[in-house]
Write a protein that holds these residues in place. Structure first.
Motif, PDB file in Angstrom:
ATOM      1  N   ALA A  61       0.830  -1.202   0.000  1.00  0.00           N
ATOM      2  CA  ALA A  61       0.000   0.000   0.000  1.00  0.00           C
ATOM      3  C   ALA A  61       0.866   1.255   0.000  1.00  0.00           C
ATOM      4  CB  ALA A  61      -0.925  -0.002   1.213  1.00  0.00           C
ATOM      5  N   LEU A  62       1.879   1.277   0.856  1.00  0.00           N
ATOM      6  CA  LEU A  62       2.730   2.460   0.944  1.00  0.00           C
ATOM      7  C   LEU A  62       3.508   2.675  -0.353  1.00  0.00           C
ATOM      8  CD1 LEU A  62       3.561   4.752   2.787  1.00  0.00           C
ATOM      9  CD2 LEU A  62       5.370   3.296   3.702  1.00  0.00           C
ATOM     10  N   GLU A  63       3.909   1.589  -0.988  1.00  0.00           N
ATOM     11  CA  GLU A  63       4.604   1.695  -2.276  1.00  0.00           C
ATOM     12  C   GLU A  63       3.682   2.329  -3.324  1.00  0.00           C
ATOM     13  OE1 GLU A  63       5.900  -1.423  -5.759  1.00  0.00           O
ATOM     14  OE2 GLU A  63       6.270  -2.011  -3.677  1.00  0.00           O
ATOM     15  N   MET A  64       2.417   1.901  -3.364  1.00  0.00           N
ATOM     16  CA  MET A  64       1.477   2.470  -4.330  1.00  0.00           C
ATOM     17  C   MET A  64       1.202   3.936  -4.040  1.00  0.00           C
ATOM     18  SD  MET A  64      -1.390  -0.445  -5.257  1.00  0.00           S
ATOM     19  CE  MET A  64      -2.056   0.633  -6.543  1.00  0.00           C
ATOM     20  N   VAL A  65       1.065   4.284  -2.755  1.00  0.00           N
ATOM     21  CA  VAL A  65       0.810   5.674  -2.385  1.00  0.00           C
ATOM     22  C   VAL A  65       1.987   6.551  -2.775  1.00  0.00           C
ATOM     23  CG1 VAL A  65       0.420   7.251  -0.459  1.00  0.00           C
ATOM     24  CG2 VAL A  65      -0.759   5.050  -0.502  1.00  0.00           C
ATOM     25  N   SER A  66       3.192   6.105  -2.454  1.00  0.00           N
ATOM     26  CA  SER A  66       4.386   6.892  -2.758  1.00  0.00           C
ATOM     27  C   SER A  66       4.538   7.102  -4.259  1.00  0.00           C
ATOM     28  CB  SER A  66       5.626   6.196  -2.190  1.00  0.00           C
ATOM     29  OG  SER A  66       5.549   6.098  -0.783  1.00  0.00           O
ATOM     30  N   ARG A  67       4.270   6.059  -5.030  1.00  0.00           N
ATOM     31  CA  ARG A  67       4.372   6.179  -6.481  1.00  0.00           C
ATOM     32  C   ARG A  67       3.316   7.139  -7.029  1.00  0.00           C
ATOM     33  NH1 ARG A  67       4.782   1.113  -7.376  1.00  0.00           N
ATOM     34  NH2 ARG A  67       2.625   0.653  -7.949  1.00  0.00           N
ATOM     35  N   ALA A  68       2.121   7.097  -6.452  1.00  0.00           N
ATOM     36  CA  ALA A  68       1.038   7.957  -6.936  1.00  0.00           C
ATOM     37  C   ALA A  68       1.348   9.435  -6.728  1.00  0.00           C
ATOM     38  CB  ALA A  68      -0.264   7.597  -6.235  1.00  0.00           C
ATOM     39  N   PHE A  69       2.063   9.762  -5.641  1.00  0.00           N
ATOM     40  CA  PHE A  69       2.390  11.169  -5.380  1.00  0.00           C
ATOM     41  C   PHE A  69       3.662  11.615  -6.102  1.00  0.00           C
ATOM     42  CE2 PHE A  69      -0.775  10.720  -2.025  1.00  0.00           C
ATOM     43  CZ  PHE A  69      -1.410  11.954  -2.099  1.00  0.00           C
ATOM     44  N   GLY A 119       7.058  11.434  -6.246  1.00  0.00           N
ATOM     45  CA  GLY A 119       8.201  12.153  -5.689  1.00  0.00           C
ATOM     46  C   GLY A 119       7.883  13.014  -4.488  1.00  0.00           C
ATOM     47  N   ARG A 120       6.642  13.350  -4.274  1.00  0.00           N
ATOM     48  CA  ARG A 120       6.257  14.100  -3.070  1.00  0.00           C
ATOM     49  C   ARG A 120       6.123  13.131  -1.905  1.00  0.00           C
ATOM     50  NH1 ARG A 120       3.720  19.230  -4.217  1.00  0.00           N
ATOM     51  NH2 ARG A 120       3.318  19.517  -6.448  1.00  0.00           N
ATOM     52  N   ASP A 121       6.442  13.575  -0.740  1.00  0.00           N
ATOM     53  CA  ASP A 121       6.224  12.777   0.462  1.00  0.00           C
ATOM     54  C   ASP A 121       4.721  12.718   0.712  1.00  0.00           C
ATOM     55  OD1 ASP A 121       5.969  11.681   2.971  1.00  0.00           O
ATOM     56  OD2 ASP A 121       7.491  12.948   3.912  1.00  0.00           O
ATOM     57  N   PRO A 122       4.094  11.532   0.666  1.00  0.00           N
ATOM     58  CA  PRO A 122       2.642  11.463   0.843  1.00  0.00           C
ATOM     59  C   PRO A 122       2.172  11.922   2.220  1.00  0.00           C
ATOM     60  CG  PRO A 122       3.595   9.266   0.842  1.00  0.00           C
ATOM     61  CD  PRO A 122       4.682  10.207   0.399  1.00  0.00           C
ATOM     62  N   MET A 123       3.095  11.959   3.189  1.00  0.00           N
ATOM     63  CA  MET A 123       2.708  12.408   4.522  1.00  0.00           C
ATOM     64  C   MET A 123       2.536  13.927   4.588  1.00  0.00           C
ATOM     65  SD  MET A 123       2.463   9.535   5.954  1.00  0.00           S
ATOM     66  CE  MET A 123       2.223  10.040   7.665  1.00  0.00           C
ATOM     67  N   THR A 124       3.174  14.635   3.675  1.00  0.00           N
ATOM     68  CA  THR A 124       3.131  16.101   3.718  1.00  0.00           C
ATOM     69  C   THR A 124       2.694  16.722   2.395  1.00  0.00           C
ATOM     70  OG1 THR A 124       5.495  16.202   3.148  1.00  0.00           O
ATOM     71  CG2 THR A 124       4.920  16.235   5.498  1.00  0.00           C
ATOM     72  N   ALA A 125       2.318  15.913   1.406  1.00  0.00           N
ATOM     73  CA  ALA A 125       1.995  16.430   0.075  1.00  0.00           C
ATOM     74  C   ALA A 125       0.888  17.479   0.110  1.00  0.00           C
ATOM     75  CB  ALA A 125       1.601  15.281  -0.844  1.00  0.00           C
ATOM     76  N   HIS A 126      -0.040  17.331   1.041  1.00  0.00           N
ATOM     77  CA  HIS A 126      -1.159  18.275   1.111  1.00  0.00           C
ATOM     78  C   HIS A 126      -0.721  19.679   1.513  1.00  0.00           C
ATOM     79  CE1 HIS A 126      -0.610  16.663   5.168  1.00  0.00           C
ATOM     80  NE2 HIS A 126      -1.117  17.798   5.618  1.00  0.00           N
ATOM     81  N   GLN A 127       0.482  19.811   2.048  1.00  0.00           N
ATOM     82  CA  GLN A 127       0.919  21.125   2.524  1.00  0.00           C
ATOM     83  C   GLN A 127       1.209  22.098   1.389  1.00  0.00           C
ATOM     84  OE1 GLN A 127       4.167  20.607   5.298  1.00  0.00           O
ATOM     85  NE2 GLN A 127       3.002  19.211   6.611  1.00  0.00           N
ATOM     86  N   PRO A 149     -10.889  13.441  13.460  1.00  0.00           N
ATOM     87  CA  PRO A 149     -10.446  14.462  12.506  1.00  0.00           C
ATOM     88  C   PRO A 149      -8.959  14.765  12.693  1.00  0.00           C
ATOM     89  CG  PRO A 149     -12.555  15.075  13.472  1.00  0.00           C
ATOM     90  CD  PRO A 149     -12.063  13.884  14.242  1.00  0.00           C
ATOM     91  N   ASN A 150      -8.235  14.754  11.593  1.00  0.00           N
ATOM     92  CA  ASN A 150      -6.787  14.963  11.630  1.00  0.00           C
ATOM     93  C   ASN A 150      -6.490  16.454  11.762  1.00  0.00           C
ATOM     94  OD1 ASN A 150      -4.042  15.025  11.305  1.00  0.00           O
ATOM     95  ND2 ASN A 150      -4.022  14.044   9.293  1.00  0.00           N
ATOM     96  N   GLU A 151      -6.014  16.860  12.912  1.00  0.00           N
ATOM     97  CA  GLU A 151      -5.662  18.260  13.144  1.00  0.00           C
ATOM     98  C   GLU A 151      -4.149  18.444  13.252  1.00  0.00           C
ATOM     99  OE1 GLU A 151      -7.983  19.504  16.496  1.00  0.00           O
ATOM    100  OE2 GLU A 151      -9.871  19.409  15.373  1.00  0.00           O
ATOM    101  N   THR A 152      -3.388  17.442  12.776  1.00  0.00           N
ATOM    102  CA  THR A 152      -1.932  17.529  12.760  1.00  0.00           C
ATOM    103  C   THR A 152      -1.480  18.036  11.387  1.00  0.00           C
ATOM    104  OG1 THR A 152      -1.424  15.322  11.886  1.00  0.00           O
ATOM    105  CG2 THR A 152      -1.940  15.487  14.238  1.00  0.00           C
ATOM    106  N   ASP A 153      -0.173  18.166  11.209  1.00  0.00           N
ATOM    107  CA  ASP A 153       0.382  18.656   9.947  1.00  0.00           C
ATOM    108  C   ASP A 153       0.643  17.550   8.933  1.00  0.00           C
ATOM    109  OD1 ASP A 153       0.394  21.271  10.880  1.00  0.00           O
ATOM    110  OD2 ASP A 153       2.431  21.102  11.705  1.00  0.00           O
ATOM    111  N   THR A 154       0.559  16.294   9.361  1.00  0.00           N
ATOM    112  CA  THR A 154       0.889  15.183   8.484  1.00  0.00           C
ATOM    113  C   THR A 154      -0.304  14.261   8.283  1.00  0.00           C
ATOM    114  OG1 THR A 154       1.759  13.919  10.360  1.00  0.00           O
ATOM    115  CG2 THR A 154       3.337  15.217   9.067  1.00  0.00           C
ATOM    116  N   ALA A 155      -0.252  13.483   7.204  1.00  0.00           N
ATOM    117  CA  ALA A 155      -1.360  12.609   6.849  1.00  0.00           C
ATOM    118  C   ALA A 155      -1.336  11.312   7.656  1.00  0.00           C
ATOM    119  CB  ALA A 155      -1.305  12.295   5.357  1.00  0.00           C
TER     120      ALA A 155
END
Length: 309
Positions: free
Chosen positions: A41-49, A51-59, A231-237
Motif C-alpha cells: 500500500a505504501l509503495e502504491m501511495v508513494s508512487r502515486a504522489f 516524488g512528493r512525500d505522501p505524509m506532507t503532500a497536502h501542505q 479528525p486529523n488536526e496535525t500537519d501530516t497525513a
C-alpha cells in the motif's frame, strides 16, 4: 458491559468471531503477512504522489490536484489483484478457513489535515455502525495502520452504545442507490459531502475510546461497533487500509450481534469474494439477505466508472 480490548493474536478463528460478536475489539501485534500488504500500500501511495512525500503532500498541493491523485490511487489499490492475494495470505495466517471466509476488497485511506480535506475521497466518518451501510450482522471489520497513525488522527470507538440503540439516519441508506450514484461521485466533493452516509444523531455518540496500534498491526472488531474517524488536526497525513470479512456458516445461521437500530435497505453481501477462489457468494445465500432494496439501484458496483483517463 465494559469495553474490552484484547491483544490475543492466535485464537482459533471461531473463538475470535464469537468474542467479537460479544463486543471484544482485538488489537493484534504486527506480523509479516500484514506488513506485506501495508508495504505494498505504501509503495502504491508513494508512487502515486510522484516524488512528493505522501505524509506532507497536502501542505503544498492544490486540493483539487490532491483529490485527483486519490481518485486514481484508491480504486487502483482496491481492485489490484496483488491486494487480493496478499489479503488471502493475511487471513490464512490469522487462522481463517479461506474456503469458508469471504472478503470485501480492501479500501485505502489517505487522511490529510481535516481543514484541507474531510469530504469525498477524504471523508471523515461520523459515528456509525457498518451495519447501517446494509451490512449483515456477522460482518467482521479489519483495520491496518500503514503510516502516521496516532491517537490524534486515527479512529475511535463509542462503546456506550454497544448493544444499545442510538438515534441515526440509517433509514436513508439504500445499498443499491449507493452503488448507483454515491460511490461513483465521491471525487466530486471537496468542500462538502451531501452523500447519505448513515450516522448517529449529532451529539449522541457518547464517550470515545481510541485504540492505537503500530504500523503492520491489525484491529479486528464487529461491524456493529459504533466508531468514527478522529479528525486529523496535525500537519501530516495518516495512511491506513481496511477490509471486511464474512464466514459462510455465520451468514447462513444469521449469527452476529442483535441488530438494535439499523434500518438500511438492500445488502452489501454481493461485494464479497471467497478468500480462496475470489468467487462471489452463492446466489441462495445472497437471497437470504436481499430485502427491500431499491428497484432502480445497482446490485453490484462496477469499478470501471472510477477509471481516470
Amino acid at each position: 458491559m465494559p469495553f474490552v480490548v484484547s491483544t490475543e493474536a492466535n485464537l482459533p478463528d471461531d473463538i475470535r468471531r464469537e468474542r467479537l460478536y460479544a463486543g471484544t475489539v482485538f488489537c493484534m501485534p504486527p506480523r509479516d503477512s500484514i506488513r506485506a500488504l501495508a508495504d505494498f500500500a505504501l509503495e502504491m501511495v508513494s508512487r502515486a504522489f510522484d516524488g512528493r512525500d505522501p505524509m506532507t503532500a497536502h501542505q503544498d498541493m492544490p486540493v483539487e490536484d490532491y483529490v485527483g491523485v486519490l481518485a486514481a490511487l484508491k480504486p487502483a489499490f482496491t481492485h489490484h489483484r496483488r491486494c487480493k492475494e496478499l489479503l488471502r495470505e493475511i487471513l490464512a495466517d490469522l487462522g481463517a478457513d479461506i474456503s469458508m471466509t469471504y472478503f470485501d476488497v480492501p479500501k485505502l485511506r489517505v487522511v490529510p489535515t481535516a481543514s484541507y480535506l474531510s469530504s469525498g475521497l477524504g471523508y471523515n466518518y461520523a459515528a456509525h455502525r457498518d451495519t447501517w451501510y446494509a451490512s449483515p450482522d456477522c460482518q467482521n471489520n479489519w483495520w491496518v495502520p500503514v503510516a502516521g497513525n496516532a491517537a490524534d488522527k486515527g479512529m475511535q470507538f463509542h462503546p456506550d452504545f454497544w448493544g444499545r440503540p442510538v438515534d441515526n439516519s440509517s433509514a436513508d441508506f439504500d445499498a443499491y442507490e449507493w452503488n448507483r450514484t454515491s460511490r461513483r461521485d465521491a471525487a466530486k466533493y471537496v468542500t462538502h459531502d451531501p452523500r447519505p452516509h448513515p450516522k448517529a444523531a449529532a451529539g449522541m455518540e457518547g464517550s470515545a475510546v481510541r485504540v492505537v496500534g503500530e504500523p503492520g498491526s491489525i484491529l479486528s472488531f464487529s461491524g456493529a461497533q459504533l466508531h468514527s474517524t478522529v479528525p486529523n488536526e496535525t500537519d501530516t497525513a495518516r495512511i491506513s487500509f481496511d477490509f471486511r470479512t464474512l464466514h459462510v456458516d455465520d451468514l447462513v445461521a444469521h449469527a452476529g450481534p442483535v441488530n438494535v437500530d439499523s434500518r438500511s435497505t438492500g445488502t452489501s453481501v454481493r461485494d464479497y469474494l471467497c478468500a480462496d477462489t475470489f468467487a462471489p457468494l452463492p446466489d441462495d445465500i445472497v437471497a437470504m439477505y436481499d430485502g427491500n432494496g431499491s428497484a432502480d439501484g445497482v446490485l453490484v458496483f462496477d469499478p470501471a466508472v472510477l477509471e481516470v483517463n
